[in-house]
Design a protein around this motif. Structure first.
Motif, PDB file in Angstrom:
ATOM      1  N   GLY A  80      10.293  -6.898 -33.388  1.00  0.00           N
ATOM      2  CA  GLY A  80       8.834  -6.755 -33.449  1.00  0.00           C
ATOM      3  C   GLY A  80       8.318  -5.889 -32.315  1.00  0.00           C
ATOM      4  N   LEU A  81       8.886  -6.080 -31.129  1.00  0.00           N
ATOM      5  CA  LEU A  81       8.500  -5.289 -29.958  1.00  0.00           C
ATOM      6  C   LEU A  81       8.808  -3.813 -30.176  1.00  0.00           C
ATOM      7  N   ILE A  82      10.015  -3.515 -30.647  1.00  0.00           N
ATOM      8  CA  ILE A  82      10.438  -2.121 -30.834  1.00  0.00           C
ATOM      9  C   ILE A  82       9.527  -1.421 -31.843  1.00  0.00           C
ATOM     10  N   TYR A 165       2.349  -9.347 -25.912  1.00  0.00           N
ATOM     11  CA  TYR A 165       3.676  -9.064 -25.339  1.00  0.00           C
ATOM     12  C   TYR A 165       3.561  -8.838 -23.833  1.00  0.00           C
ATOM     13  N   ARG A 166       2.559  -8.055 -23.434  1.00  0.00           N
ATOM     14  CA  ARG A 166       2.431  -7.703 -22.018  1.00  0.00           C
ATOM     15  C   ARG A 166       2.081  -8.907 -21.155  1.00  0.00           C
ATOM     16  N   VAL A 167       1.153  -9.747 -21.634  1.00  0.00           N
ATOM     17  CA  VAL A 167       0.707 -10.895 -20.839  1.00  0.00           C
ATOM     18  C   VAL A 167       1.820 -11.941 -20.729  1.00  0.00           C
ATOM     19  N   GLN A 168       2.480 -12.221 -21.866  1.00  0.00           N
ATOM     20  CA  GLN A 168       3.468 -13.308 -21.867  1.00  0.00           C
ATOM     21  C   GLN A 168       4.832 -12.887 -21.329  1.00  0.00           C
ATOM     22  N   LEU A 169       5.125 -11.586 -21.395  1.00  0.00           N
ATOM     23  CA  LEU A 169       6.439 -11.121 -20.923  1.00  0.00           C
ATOM     24  C   LEU A 169       6.277  -9.972 -19.941  1.00  0.00           C
ATOM     25  N   GLY A 170       5.102  -9.936 -19.292  1.00  0.00           N
ATOM     26  CA  GLY A 170       4.646  -8.724 -18.613  1.00  0.00           C
ATOM     27  C   GLY A 170       5.382  -8.274 -17.385  1.00  0.00           C
ATOM     28  N   MET A 171       4.651  -7.592 -16.534  1.00  0.00           N
ATOM     29  CA  MET A 171       5.263  -6.850 -15.444  1.00  0.00           C
ATOM     30  C   MET A 171       5.264  -7.633 -14.146  1.00  0.00           C
ATOM     31  N   ALA A 172       6.411  -7.613 -13.496  1.00  0.00           N
ATOM     32  CA  ALA A 172       6.540  -8.141 -12.134  1.00  0.00           C
ATOM     33  C   ALA A 172       7.730  -7.423 -11.520  1.00  0.00           C
ATOM     34  N   GLY A 173       7.915  -7.575 -10.232  1.00  0.00           N
ATOM     35  CA  GLY A 173       9.065  -6.944  -9.579  1.00  0.00           C
ATOM     36  C   GLY A 173       8.921  -5.444  -9.469  1.00  0.00           C
ATOM     37  N   LYS A 211      11.176  -1.028 -22.672  1.00  0.00           N
ATOM     38  CA  LYS A 211      12.508  -1.408 -22.199  1.00  0.00           C
ATOM     39  C   LYS A 211      12.430  -2.545 -21.191  1.00  0.00           C
ATOM     40  N   ASN A 212      11.375  -2.525 -20.371  1.00  0.00           N
ATOM     41  CA  ASN A 212      11.171  -3.587 -19.374  1.00  0.00           C
ATOM     42  C   ASN A 212      10.933  -4.937 -20.058  1.00  0.00           C
ATOM     43  N   ILE A 213      10.069  -4.941 -21.079  1.00  0.00           N
ATOM     44  CA  ILE A 213       9.759  -6.184 -21.786  1.00  0.00           C
ATOM     45  C   ILE A 213      10.961  -6.657 -22.602  1.00  0.00           C
ATOM     46  N   GLU A 214      11.667  -5.701 -23.181  1.00  0.00           N
ATOM     47  CA  GLU A 214      12.819  -6.020 -24.038  1.00  0.00           C
ATOM     48  C   GLU A 214      13.865  -6.849 -23.294  1.00  0.00           C
ATOM     49  N   THR A 215      14.029  -6.589 -21.992  1.00  0.00           N
ATOM     50  CA  THR A 215      15.035  -7.335 -21.221  1.00  0.00           C
ATOM     51  C   THR A 215      14.664  -8.808 -21.082  1.00  0.00           C
ATOM     52  N   LYS A 216      13.379  -9.138 -21.328  1.00  0.00           N
ATOM     53  CA  LYS A 216      12.929 -10.533 -21.157  1.00  0.00           C
ATOM     54  C   LYS A 216      12.927 -11.307 -22.467  1.00  0.00           C
TER      55      LYS A 216
END
Length: 217
Positions: A80-82, A165-173, A211-216
């Motif tokens: 779904g993300l892709i 997707y961004r909020v629940q699996l979003g950006m950090a690090g 790609k960043n979200i996909e890893t999560k």
């Protein structure tokens, strides 16, 4: 500068906005079944209001209906993300291209100001979480394209699913800093009226984010 912001007009709008927020932010879990009876009790509105909200959420791609199951919140999945980000890359790339041609000088200045305000969060190492609407970098570029079909397709059609997707699996690090740098390069290209470069940089930025979200997942 006044940007497009959603204001509830009716009680049904208020319920729809609240329900959408709760889904996007994960208060109502991805994949969960939606019961009109339970939701009408929770939000203290009629089942008819809940039914209308669910129909609108379906149009926003946040809810799906299946035979013999009823309405469910969409599940977050790698496939779904892709598929979502492939569409997003093409459309937001086009949005950046058009923004480089059509954004007004004061809109670009506001965009730069928005990034300046974000830089403090990035420097302090906070998660680079962006609210919807006015303060969202991508939102402003989409509106800056001045193409109503594109705006409608992105904002009404897939924008809130992207946010989910961004909020629940979003950006950090480390991704926080690199994403912010990518935003700066996109704005510079728009400010320089370099439509081709703005599109290329936006497409690349969205691919990296995927790609960043996909890893999560």
């Amino acid at each position: 500068m006044t940007f497009f912001t959603e204001q509830p007009v009716t009680a049904a709008d208020t319920t729809f906005f609240q329900l959408r927020k709760d889904i996007v932010e994960g208060d109502i879990a991805a994949g969960s079944k939606l019961s009109e009876t339970q939701l009408s009790t929770k939000y203290e509105v009629s089942r008819a209001v809940i039914r209308e909200a669910i129909n609108r959420l379906e149009a926003s791609n946040l809810v799906e209906r299946k035979a013999n199951v009823g309405a469910r919140v969409v599940s977050l999945s790698p496939q779904g993300l892709i598929e979502l980000y492939q569409v997003r890359e093409a459309l937001e790339g086009m949005g950046a291209r058009l923004a480089a041609k059509n954004m007004l000088a004061d809109e670009i200045a506001d965009l730069q100001q928005l990034l300046d305000s974000h830089s403090k969060k990035v420097e302090s190492g906070e998660s680079y979480y962006q609210e919807a609407g006015d303060v969202d970098f991508h939102y402003r570029i989409i509106l800056g394209s001045k193409n109503q079909h594109l705006i409608s397709t992105l904002i009404d059609g897939i924008y809130h699913l992207v946010r989910m997707y961004r909020v629940q699996l979003g950006m950090a690090g480390p991704r926080v800093t690199t994403a912010f740098d990518e935003h700066k390069h996109v704005v510079r290209a728009i400010a320089n009226r370099d439509a081709e470069l703005a599109e290329m940089l936006m497409r690349r930025h969205i691919t990296y984010s995927m790609k960043n979200i996909e890893t999560k997942l």
